[in-house]
Scaffold this motif. Structure first.
Motif, PDB file in Angstrom:
ATOM      1  N   PRO A  62       6.136 -28.688  -4.154  1.00  0.00           N
ATOM      2  CA  PRO A  62       6.934 -27.544  -4.641  1.00  0.00           C
ATOM      3  C   PRO A  62       8.443 -27.803  -4.588  1.00  0.00           C
ATOM      4  N   GLN A  63       8.887 -28.624  -3.636  1.00  0.00           N
ATOM      5  CA  GLN A  63      10.322 -28.941  -3.560  1.00  0.00           C
ATOM      6  C   GLN A  63      10.745 -29.757  -4.787  1.00  0.00           C
ATOM      7  N   ALA A  64       9.873 -30.673  -5.229  1.00  0.00           N
ATOM      8  CA  ALA A  64      10.172 -31.470  -6.431  1.00  0.00           C
ATOM      9  C   ALA A  64      10.223 -30.552  -7.657  1.00  0.00           C
ATOM     10  N   GLU A  65       9.367 -29.538  -7.658  1.00  0.00           N
ATOM     11  CA  GLU A  65       9.373 -28.603  -8.792  1.00  0.00           C
ATOM     12  C   GLU A  65      10.695 -27.860  -8.879  1.00  0.00           C
ATOM     13  N   ILE A  66      11.219 -27.453  -7.724  1.00  0.00           N
ATOM     14  CA  ILE A  66      12.527 -26.761  -7.725  1.00  0.00           C
ATOM     15  C   ILE A  66      13.602 -27.688  -8.296  1.00  0.00           C
ATOM     16  N   LEU A  67      13.500 -28.964  -7.980  1.00  0.00           N
ATOM     17  CA  LEU A  67      14.492 -29.923  -8.489  1.00  0.00           C
ATOM     18  C   LEU A  67      14.301 -30.187  -9.988  1.00  0.00           C
ATOM     19  N   GLY A  68      13.126 -29.865 -10.507  1.00  0.00           N
ATOM     20  CA  GLY A  68      12.823 -30.190 -11.906  1.00  0.00           C
ATOM     21  C   GLY A  68      12.554 -31.678 -12.084  1.00  0.00           C
ATOM     22  N   LEU A  69      12.106 -32.320 -11.017  1.00  0.00           N
ATOM     23  CA  LEU A  69      11.804 -33.761 -11.103  1.00  0.00           C
ATOM     24  C   LEU A  69      10.283 -33.957 -11.086  1.00  0.00           C
ATOM     25  N   THR A  70       9.855 -35.110 -11.600  1.00  0.00           N
ATOM     26  CA  THR A  70       8.419 -35.382 -11.697  1.00  0.00           C
ATOM     27  C   THR A  70       8.000 -36.394 -10.646  1.00  0.00           C
ATOM     28  N   ILE A  71       6.997 -36.041  -9.867  1.00  0.00           N
ATOM     29  CA  ILE A  71       6.466 -36.983  -8.873  1.00  0.00           C
ATOM     30  C   ILE A  71       5.659 -38.049  -9.618  1.00  0.00           C
ATOM     31  N   PRO A  72       5.932 -39.319  -9.334  1.00  0.00           N
ATOM     32  CA  PRO A  72       5.340 -40.400 -10.151  1.00  0.00           C
ATOM     33  C   PRO A  72       3.860 -40.642  -9.817  1.00  0.00           C
ATOM     34  N   ASP A  73       3.041 -39.622 -10.011  1.00  0.00           N
ATOM     35  CA  ASP A  73       1.618 -39.763  -9.720  1.00  0.00           C
ATOM     36  C   ASP A  73       0.816 -38.941 -10.736  1.00  0.00           C
ATOM     37  N   PRO A  74       0.215 -39.620 -11.728  1.00  0.00           N
ATOM     38  CA  PRO A  74      -0.522 -38.882 -12.766  1.00  0.00           C
ATOM     39  C   PRO A  74      -1.747 -38.149 -12.205  1.00  0.00           C
ATOM     40  N   ASP A  75      -2.221 -38.555 -11.034  1.00  0.00           N
ATOM     41  CA  ASP A  75      -3.423 -37.910 -10.464  1.00  0.00           C
ATOM     42  C   ASP A  75      -3.103 -36.718  -9.569  1.00  0.00           C
ATOM     43  N   LEU A  76      -1.823 -36.407  -9.442  1.00  0.00           N
ATOM     44  CA  LEU A  76      -1.446 -35.318  -8.551  1.00  0.00           C
ATOM     45  C   LEU A  76      -1.806 -33.968  -9.171  1.00  0.00           C
ATOM     46  N   LYS A  77      -2.668 -33.206  -8.500  1.00  0.00           N
ATOM     47  CA  LYS A  77      -2.937 -31.843  -9.012  1.00  0.00           C
ATOM     48  C   LYS A  77      -3.467 -30.940  -7.893  1.00  0.00           C
ATOM     49  N   TRP A  78      -3.202 -29.654  -8.075  1.00  0.00           N
ATOM     50  CA  TRP A  78      -3.611 -28.656  -7.089  1.00  0.00           C
ATOM     51  C   TRP A  78      -5.133 -28.525  -7.096  1.00  0.00           C
ATOM     52  N   ASN A  79      -5.715 -28.552  -5.927  1.00  0.00           N
ATOM     53  CA  ASN A  79      -7.162 -28.400  -5.812  1.00  0.00           C
ATOM     54  C   ASN A  79      -7.455 -26.997  -5.281  1.00  0.00           C
ATOM     55  N   GLU A  80      -7.946 -26.133  -6.179  1.00  0.00           N
ATOM     56  CA  GLU A  80      -8.192 -24.714  -5.842  1.00  0.00           C
ATOM     57  C   GLU A  80      -9.097 -24.575  -4.627  1.00  0.00           C
ATOM     58  N   GLU A  81     -10.129 -25.385  -4.623  1.00  0.00           N
ATOM     59  CA  GLU A  81     -11.147 -25.262  -3.586  1.00  0.00           C
ATOM     60  C   GLU A  81     -10.588 -25.603  -2.203  1.00  0.00           C
ATOM     61  N   ARG A  82      -9.889 -26.740  -2.125  1.00  0.00           N
ATOM     62  CA  ARG A  82      -9.348 -27.194  -0.830  1.00  0.00           C
ATOM     63  C   ARG A  82      -8.048 -26.467  -0.486  1.00  0.00           C
ATOM     64  N   GLU A  83      -7.432 -25.882  -1.519  1.00  0.00           N
ATOM     65  CA  GLU A  83      -6.092 -25.296  -1.393  1.00  0.00           C
ATOM     66  C   GLU A  83      -5.079 -26.314  -0.895  1.00  0.00           C
ATOM     67  N   GLN A  84      -5.223 -27.502  -1.453  1.00  0.00           N
ATOM     68  CA  GLN A  84      -4.314 -28.605  -1.142  1.00  0.00           C
ATOM     69  C   GLN A  84      -4.159 -29.441  -2.409  1.00  0.00           C
ATOM     70  N   TYR A  85      -3.155 -30.314  -2.433  1.00  0.00           N
ATOM     71  CA  TYR A  85      -3.006 -31.186  -3.590  1.00  0.00           C
ATOM     72  C   TYR A  85      -3.910 -32.408  -3.463  1.00  0.00           C
ATOM     73  N   ASP A  86      -4.525 -32.787  -4.585  1.00  0.00           N
ATOM     74  CA  ASP A  86      -5.180 -34.095  -4.666  1.00  0.00           C
ATOM     75  C   ASP A  86      -4.096 -35.063  -5.109  1.00  0.00           C
ATOM     76  N   PHE A  87      -4.143 -36.270  -4.617  1.00  0.00           N
ATOM     77  CA  PHE A  87      -3.158 -37.248  -5.111  1.00  0.00           C
ATOM     78  C   PHE A  87      -3.795 -38.619  -5.295  1.00  0.00           C
ATOM     79  N   GLY A  88      -3.089 -39.465  -6.040  1.00  0.00           N
ATOM     80  CA  GLY A  88      -3.628 -40.768  -6.443  1.00  0.00           C
ATOM     81  C   GLY A  88      -3.721 -41.768  -5.298  1.00  0.00           C
ATOM     82  N   ALA A  89      -4.314 -42.916  -5.620  1.00  0.00           N
ATOM     83  CA  ALA A  89      -4.546 -43.939  -4.591  1.00  0.00           C
ATOM     84  C   ALA A  89      -3.249 -44.665  -4.240  1.00  0.00           C
ATOM     85  N   ILE A  90      -3.085 -44.923  -2.953  1.00  0.00           N
ATOM     86  CA  ILE A  90      -1.908 -45.655  -2.468  1.00  0.00           C
ATOM     87  C   ILE A  90      -2.166 -47.156  -2.611  1.00  0.00           C
ATOM     88  N   ASP A  91      -1.125 -47.893  -2.963  1.00  0.00           N
ATOM     89  CA  ASP A  91      -1.265 -49.344  -3.110  1.00  0.00           C
ATOM     90  C   ASP A  91      -1.178 -49.993  -1.722  1.00  0.00           C
TER      91      ASP A  91
END
Ligand SMILES: [Fe+2]
Ligand SMILES: [Fe+2]
Length: 317
Positions: free
Chosen positions: A235-264
């Motif tokens: 949400p802090q990145a959203e206030i800045l209007g910047l994009t987090i560099p993770d195409p898999d990042l999305k809110w998970n309704e069920e878990r009430e947490q964000y899902d995010f992509g794999a770390i290298d």
């Protein structure tokens, strides 16, 4: 004379009841060693962490920015000092600690092996790196070893200033010219993944987690803390209007947490093993500072000896 089993029982019971362990208390050798490793790794991270930002003090865009950055970098030196002192209470000397850092035997946070390429990196570091550090460190204010927990209370207060000064830089840049906003975005792109790596390997891979949780050295696992960081930061990145560099990042309704992509993790281990972009430069800078400061330490010792001799003389009279 109490036997070992009784001492161990007393120790475990203190941990269970949330009574802190103090330097003169009996403690298992492994507890002492784990703490020396963790506290010194933390202390080294504080002082190595001064280097990437120190790089920008002379190039801060205004006097106000320079004053804030200078204060922040000085705070990190202070954090190093409290933590080295806390490690010393476990029976290791400052010289040994530095020797371990300089020889590569001791680790420090890998994040500081990345270069600071633009002014926006001062923003991204404060926002993300200090932000991630706070999440780890708030938990440590309740850790079982007294001197460590107490040092963390003050450190956390200062870290929150660091996080805010970084976020404010990001906010200014992202509301500035298109070039400034782009600079902030580029910085977020470079620092996002290394910041997630700051929480360490996944729980399945983490060798120290189980024992550290049992002894209340750690109160939450690496993955839990990483999730907490993502949930706070998106949400802090959203206030800045910047994009987090993770195409898999999305809110998970069920878990009430964000899902995010794999770390290298390949990149993570490469940097841990000393092959990051700035590992050699950072250690060289620390060694240089240590050698350059030798005359100060010698002078301080000579002064202390003279003072002690004068006191002795007075006593004799
Ligand atoms: Fe710090
Ligand atoms: Fe900090």
């Amino acid at each position: 004379m109490q036997n070992i089993a009784a001492l161990e029982q007393e120790f475990e019971s203190k941990i269970e009841r949330g009574i802190s362990i103090e330097p003169k208390d009996w403690m298992p050798e492994k507890y002492r060693k784990t703490h020396i490793r963790q506290i010194s790794q933390h202390a080294h991270s504080e002082i190595v962490g001064m280097l990437p930002e120190g790089n920008w003090i002379t190039r801060a865009p205004s006097l106000r920015r320079k004053v804030a950055l200078l204060a922040k970098v000085q705070d990190e030196a202070g954090h190093g000092l409290y933590l080295y002192s806390a490690a010393e209470t476990l029976g290791i000397s400052r010289d040994e600690l530095f020797e371990q850092l300089h020889s590569g035997k001791a680790k420090y946070s890998s994040i500081f092996n990345y270069p600071t390429l633009s002014w926006a990196d001062m923003g991204a570091i404060g926002w993300l790196v200090d932000g991630a550090a706070i999440i780890n460190q708030v938990m440590l204010t309740r850790t079982s070893y007294g001197p460590y927990a107490r040092a963390m209370v003050r450190i956390c207060k200062e870290e929150s200033f660091h996080q805010r000064q970084g976020y404010e830089i990001m906010l200014t840049l992202s509301k500035g010219t298109p070039e400034q906003k782009q600079m902030a975005q580029d910085s977020l792109n470079r620092w996002w993944w290394p910041s997630l790596m700051m929480f360490g390997p996944t729980d399945a891979e983490s060798t120290h987690t189980a024992q550290s949780m049992k002894w209340k050295i750690k109160l939450k696992t690496n993955d839990e803390l990483r999730q907490q960081f993502v949930d706070i930061t998106v949400p802090q990145a959203e206030i800045l209007g910047l994009t987090i560099p993770d195409p898999d990042l999305k809110w998970n309704e069920e878990r009430e947490q964000y899902d995010f992509g794999a770390i290298d993790w390949e990149e993570f281990w490469q940097v841990v093993k000393g092959h990051g972009p700035c590992n050699k430069e950072r250690i060289a800078a620390r060694k240089n500072a240590f050698e350059g400061g030798a005359w100060v330490r010698e002078a301080a010792i000579a002064h202390a000896e003279k003072k002690a001799a004068r006191t002795e003389l007075k006593k004799a009279v």
